[in-house]
Design a protein around this motif. Structure first.
Motif, PDB file in Angstrom:
ATOM      1  N   THR A 233     -81.658  36.065 -23.573  1.00 58.95           N
ATOM      2  CA  THR A 233     -82.283  35.800 -22.281  1.00 58.95           C
ATOM      3  C   THR A 233     -82.973  37.058 -21.754  1.00 58.95           C
ATOM      4  O   THR A 233     -84.138  37.022 -21.346  1.00 58.95           O
ATOM      5  CB  THR A 233     -81.236  35.281 -21.282  1.00 58.95           C
ATOM      6  OG1 THR A 233     -80.660  34.079 -21.810  1.00 58.95           O
ATOM      7  CG2 THR A 233     -81.848  34.991 -19.926  1.00 58.95           C
ATOM      8  N   ILE A 234     -82.264  38.178 -21.798  1.00 62.48           N
ATOM      9  CA  ILE A 234     -82.817  39.444 -21.314  1.00 62.48           C
ATOM     10  C   ILE A 234     -83.963  39.909 -22.213  1.00 62.48           C
ATOM     11  O   ILE A 234     -85.015  40.342 -21.723  1.00 62.48           O
ATOM     12  CB  ILE A 234     -81.702  40.506 -21.209  1.00 62.48           C
ATOM     13  CG1 ILE A 234     -80.712  40.094 -20.119  1.00 62.48           C
ATOM     14  CG2 ILE A 234     -82.292  41.885 -20.918  1.00 62.48           C
ATOM     15  CD1 ILE A 234     -79.405  40.873 -20.138  1.00 62.48           C
ATOM     16  N   GLN A 235     -83.793  39.808 -23.521  1.00 60.42           N
ATOM     17  CA  GLN A 235     -84.843  40.225 -24.457  1.00 60.42           C
ATOM     18  C   GLN A 235     -86.144  39.453 -24.258  1.00 60.42           C
ATOM     19  O   GLN A 235     -87.229  39.977 -24.502  1.00 60.42           O
ATOM     20  CB  GLN A 235     -84.370  40.052 -25.908  1.00 60.42           C
ATOM     21  CG  GLN A 235     -83.347  41.054 -26.357  1.00 60.42           C
ATOM     22  CD  GLN A 235     -82.757  40.696 -27.736  1.00 60.42           C
ATOM     23  OE1 GLN A 235     -83.172  39.752 -28.392  1.00 60.42           O
ATOM     24  NE2 GLN A 235     -81.760  41.478 -28.144  1.00 60.42           N
ATOM     25  N   ASN A 236     -86.033  38.222 -23.836  1.00 62.87           N
ATOM     26  CA  ASN A 236     -87.215  37.378 -23.642  1.00 62.87           C
ATOM     27  C   ASN A 236     -87.766  37.443 -22.218  1.00 62.87           C
ATOM     28  O   ASN A 236     -88.660  36.672 -21.871  1.00 62.87           O
ATOM     29  CB  ASN A 236     -86.900  35.930 -24.029  1.00 62.87           C
ATOM     30  CG  ASN A 236     -86.838  35.749 -25.530  1.00 62.87           C
ATOM     31  OD1 ASN A 236     -87.857  35.841 -26.210  1.00 62.87           O
ATOM     32  ND2 ASN A 236     -85.649  35.525 -26.059  1.00 62.87           N
ATOM     33  N   GLY A 237     -87.229  38.339 -21.388  1.00 62.35           N
ATOM     34  CA  GLY A 237     -87.759  38.538 -20.045  1.00 62.35           C
ATOM     35  C   GLY A 237     -87.284  37.551 -19.003  1.00 62.35           C
ATOM     36  O   GLY A 237     -87.909  37.405 -17.945  1.00 62.35           O
ATOM     37  N   TYR A 238     -86.176  36.871 -19.260  1.00 69.68           N
ATOM     38  CA  TYR A 238     -85.636  35.919 -18.297  1.00 69.68           C
ATOM     39  C   TYR A 238     -84.408  36.516 -17.607  1.00 69.68           C
ATOM     40  O   TYR A 238     -83.852  37.531 -18.053  1.00 69.68           O
ATOM     41  CB  TYR A 238     -85.257  34.605 -19.000  1.00 69.68           C
ATOM     42  CG  TYR A 238     -86.449  33.855 -19.541  1.00 69.68           C
ATOM     43  CD1 TYR A 238     -87.202  33.024 -18.711  1.00 69.68           C
ATOM     44  CD2 TYR A 238     -86.827  33.982 -20.872  1.00 69.68           C
ATOM     45  CE1 TYR A 238     -88.298  32.334 -19.209  1.00 69.68           C
ATOM     46  CE2 TYR A 238     -87.918  33.285 -21.372  1.00 69.68           C
ATOM     47  CZ  TYR A 238     -88.641  32.470 -20.537  1.00 69.68           C
ATOM     48  OH  TYR A 238     -89.729  31.786 -21.023  1.00 69.68           O
TER      49      TYR A 238
ATOM     50  N   MET B 217     -83.704  29.159 -20.799  1.00 65.25           N
ATOM     51  CA  MET B 217     -83.771  30.434 -20.088  1.00 65.25           C
ATOM     52  C   MET B 217     -84.737  30.306 -18.905  1.00 65.25           C
ATOM     53  O   MET B 217     -85.771  29.652 -19.027  1.00 65.25           O
ATOM     54  CB  MET B 217     -84.242  31.522 -21.036  1.00 65.25           C
ATOM     55  CG  MET B 217     -83.311  31.743 -22.203  1.00 65.25           C
ATOM     56  SD  MET B 217     -83.935  33.028 -23.276  1.00 65.25           S
ATOM     57  CE  MET B 217     -84.139  32.110 -24.768  1.00 65.25           C
ATOM     58  N   HIS B 218     -84.369  30.983 -17.798  1.00 63.29           N
ATOM     59  CA  HIS B 218     -85.151  30.843 -16.568  1.00 63.29           C
ATOM     60  C   HIS B 218     -85.259  32.189 -15.861  1.00 63.29           C
ATOM     61  O   HIS B 218     -84.420  33.070 -16.030  1.00 63.29           O
ATOM     62  CB  HIS B 218     -84.492  29.821 -15.640  1.00 63.29           C
ATOM     63  CG  HIS B 218     -84.218  28.516 -16.313  1.00 63.29           C
ATOM     64  ND1 HIS B 218     -85.153  27.515 -16.392  1.00 63.29           N
ATOM     65  CD2 HIS B 218     -83.113  28.058 -16.972  1.00 63.29           C
ATOM     66  CE1 HIS B 218     -84.633  26.484 -17.054  1.00 63.29           C
ATOM     67  NE2 HIS B 218     -83.396  26.794 -17.425  1.00 63.29           N
TER      68      HIS B 218
ATOM     69  N   ASP C  49     -75.785  34.088 -15.076  1.00 64.57           N
ATOM     70  CA  ASP C  49     -76.630  35.259 -14.873  1.00 64.57           C
ATOM     71  C   ASP C  49     -76.504  36.127 -16.120  1.00 64.57           C
ATOM     72  O   ASP C  49     -75.413  36.604 -16.456  1.00 64.57           O
ATOM     73  CB  ASP C  49     -76.174  36.024 -13.631  1.00 64.57           C
ATOM     74  CG  ASP C  49     -77.049  37.225 -13.352  1.00 64.57           C
ATOM     75  OD1 ASP C  49     -76.997  38.196 -14.151  1.00 64.57           O
ATOM     76  OD2 ASP C  49     -77.775  37.208 -12.343  1.00 64.57           O
ATOM     77  N   ALA C  50     -77.598  36.333 -16.829  1.00 61.88           N
ATOM     78  CA  ALA C  50     -77.563  37.021 -18.124  1.00 61.88           C
ATOM     79  C   ALA C  50     -77.028  38.453 -18.008  1.00 61.88           C
ATOM     80  O   ALA C  50     -76.239  38.890 -18.849  1.00 61.88           O
ATOM     81  CB  ALA C  50     -78.949  37.020 -18.758  1.00 61.88           C
TER      82      ALA C  50
END
Length: 184
Positions: free
Chosen positions: A72-77, A154-155, A168-169
């Protein structure tokens, strides 16, 4: 005699390899231990974590959630929602016997106090025999391997407070980081 030593060393090596739980690592193949993920859509992934027989269910599920937070974090979400998830326990059984062959061997030496190898007493009765053999000399153990799978979306923005499947990631990553044992 050399074959027995070689087989014993091989068995000890295999047991030692399985004696530690699966570390947090990418799986080297689809059936290997570790995590794997597949992008389904722009913000949707399927994540799997497979553990060996020394990896408990809680560890497998924690590693899966940690991987979801990382992706999620790696993809900018900012947060992810577990749309569908499941943990499967695969059970198998391993039986090991003390029979060492038709004429006995180390398994029969000293059995019931009679050091006669395969020609000792079969049971504490007064008759000659070759020993009872499997399944009477056997030991069966259950081997359980856990696999967890989740489909996530992912949001961006804060997670919805009314959705218990939303995480929450950054919180997940912070809270589970101390439990993550990475491969050396």
């Amino acid at each position: 005699m050399g074959h027995r030593i070689l087989l014993a060393a091989l068995a000890a090596g295999l047991l030692a390899a399985c004696a530690t739980s699966t570390p947090y690592q990418p799986a080297s193949s689809p059936r290997a231990y570790g995590f794997s993920d597949q992008k389904i859509e722009e913000n949707r992934y399927r994540i799997t974590f497979r553990g060996n027989s020394s990896t408990d269910r809680e560890t497998v599920e924690n590693f899966l959630l940690f991987r979801a937070a990382e992706l999620t974090i790696q993809n900018g979400y900012d947060h992810f929602v577990v749309v569908e998830g499941d943990t499967e326990a695969r059970r198998s059984y391993s039986t090991t016997g003390t029979s060492a062959g038709f004429f006995g061997g180390p398994a029969y030496f000293g059995r019931y106090g009679y050091p006669f190898g395969g020609f000792g007493y079969a049971f504490p009765y007064y008759a000659y025999g070759f020993g009872w053999g499997a399944p009477y000399d056997a030991y069966t153990r259950e081997i359980t391997r856990y696999s967890a799978i989740a489909f996530i979306t992912m949001h961006r923005g804060p997670k919805p407070a009314d959705n218990p499947q939303a995480f929450d990631a950054r919180d997940v990553e912070t809270n589970l980081r101390q439990l993550i044992e990475r491969a050396p």
